[in-house]
Design an enzyme around this catalytic site. Sequence first.
Site, PDB file in Angstrom:
ATOM      1  N   PHE A 186       0.810  -1.220   0.000  1.00  0.00           N
ATOM      2  CA  PHE A 186       0.000   0.000   0.000  1.00  0.00           C
ATOM      3  C   PHE A 186       0.843   1.270   0.000  1.00  0.00           C
ATOM      4  O   PHE A 186       0.351   2.347  -0.351  1.00  0.00           O
ATOM      5  CB  PHE A 186      -0.967   0.003   1.194  1.00  0.00           C
ATOM      6  CG  PHE A 186      -0.444   0.680   2.424  1.00  0.00           C
ATOM      7  CD1 PHE A 186       0.334  -0.006   3.340  1.00  0.00           C
ATOM      8  CD2 PHE A 186      -0.718   2.027   2.673  1.00  0.00           C
ATOM      9  CE1 PHE A 186       0.825   0.621   4.477  1.00  0.00           C
ATOM     10  CE2 PHE A 186      -0.249   2.662   3.810  1.00  0.00           C
ATOM     11  CZ  PHE A 186       0.541   1.958   4.711  1.00  0.00           C
ATOM     12  N   LYS A 187       2.122   1.143   0.361  1.00  0.00           N
ATOM     13  CA  LYS A 187       2.996   2.317   0.391  1.00  0.00           C
ATOM     14  C   LYS A 187       3.053   3.016  -0.980  1.00  0.00           C
ATOM     15  O   LYS A 187       3.327   4.205  -1.056  1.00  0.00           O
ATOM     16  CB  LYS A 187       4.417   1.918   0.799  1.00  0.00           C
ATOM     17  CG  LYS A 187       4.550   1.156   2.101  1.00  0.00           C
ATOM     18  CD  LYS A 187       4.335   2.025   3.320  1.00  0.00           C
ATOM     19  CE  LYS A 187       4.850   1.439   4.615  1.00  0.00           C
ATOM     20  NZ  LYS A 187       4.198   0.185   5.064  1.00  0.00           N
TER      21      LYS A 187
END
Length: 493
Positions: A109-110
């Site tokens: 998700f970064k």
Amino acid sequence: MNILYKSTRGGESGITSPLAIVKGISDDGGLFVPDHIPAIDVDFDTLKGYSYNELACYIIGKYFPEIENLKNCIDSAYDDKFDSDSRVDLVESCGVSFLELYHGPTAAFKDMALSLLPYLMTSSIKQLSLDKEVVILTATSGDTGKAALAGFAGVPGTKIIVFFPNDGVSSVQKMQMVTQGESNTFVYAIEGNFDDAQTGVKKIFADKELASYLSEHGYMLSSANSINIGRLVPQIVYYVHSYLELLRKGKLSEGDKINFVVPTGNFGNILAAYYAMQMGIPVNKLICASNENNVLTDFLTSGTYDRNRSLIKTNSPSMDILVSSNLERMLYHMSGGDESKVKNFMDKLSSEGAYSIDPEMKSNFDFVYGGYASEKETLDTINSVYRDCNYLMDTHTAIAYKVYSDYKASTGDSTYTVIASTASPFKFTMSVADAIGETGGETDEFKLMYSLSEKTGIKIPRGLDGIEKLKIVHDTTCKKEEMKDVVKKSLGL
Ligand SMILES: *Cc1c(COP(=O)(O)O)cnc(C)c1O
């Protein structure tokens, strides 16, 4: 009224968004927070017609009004590097919706924030007419490092230096980082854990002498860690998006509340959910899911934050954290913006390793539920959700699902629930294959990736496919005491 930023510890205020993004952290060691949280002022019916990028422009524009070419930044960041046309997918399974945030280039998700941050950073530098090269300094528990490297690789006017704990990341995570080829990228393994890496980086940021030395040589330091407000704001978008998507699908009617469950380490992702809530998304509970490093669970239960314990290495390494940086922002908000209180807590945390909030402040946290899952529970949950619902989760997402199941069993709360799904199962292949009993005795994590894909029929994300064949270009290990020298050396100083 344009939004301005100030430090959670009161030492700085009136900072414009480009300056807050470039600085990353305030001079007094505090984190930048907006002086007010803007409200969503377009009706949901209209917002329902927005694409992900249009929604991002709308939401992020409220926080970063000075970034002139925001639309270009967003369209360059969220393009076909993402495996999903809608950038994030909302998949209903096993009684919840999984908000899959891992379809970006590095499969975690970064990417949602770190594909955009370099554009925000270079645009801010231009606007501030800085004549310095920005050096991004990052400590990583695995996923931030690669996502930041991918984002900043080859970006003119920037260099990026990443420190990761030598034994604290998965083989896939490590391989992703040490094969990043561009000449403005530097990657080091440190002998220590993530907290050592993060503490070392924070020390370097606080070193005034080093800052002026670097400045004389044309460099300034900035951060791609989630302490940077430029990381936090892009993450608000997908929470708003998920609510709109549920309205579109008819799963919710306008005004219905939802729960967000977030597997939490540095408290960045869940804090973004809080901002979405403050902007006008009707949230019932934020559920903060931890692994065995359950400082946050204890804090939410007792009101005491106590980092005086040993860090446990778990099968959800991106959450192996004892000092949860972004909680400082939440303390600021939950204290009604009382900077001296926050400064007190943080001073205590650094001198004694612990602090306690008063009962009144604790009651402000009532909408946040904290729970944790053990390594074994994590694996059991991956297995049962896969067997029962044919949905394959990574270890971090599994923790969220398990904590949610516990929460639901103990409260009976039937509010519609969205689980933030933070990484592709292929990023943690060994644990995931082990959980569902499909390792077949294979000990090579890369080979296992292909057999897991075959067995489950799930495609390996583009960014991970073939990674074992890439050339290793970074192979230096250093001690935590050497981090400062390593930074200088990387810059040729
Ligand atoms: C970073 C990360 C987390 C934790 O997110 P925070 O914003 O630090 O709370 C959870 N899961 C994965 C896969 C991550 O990479």
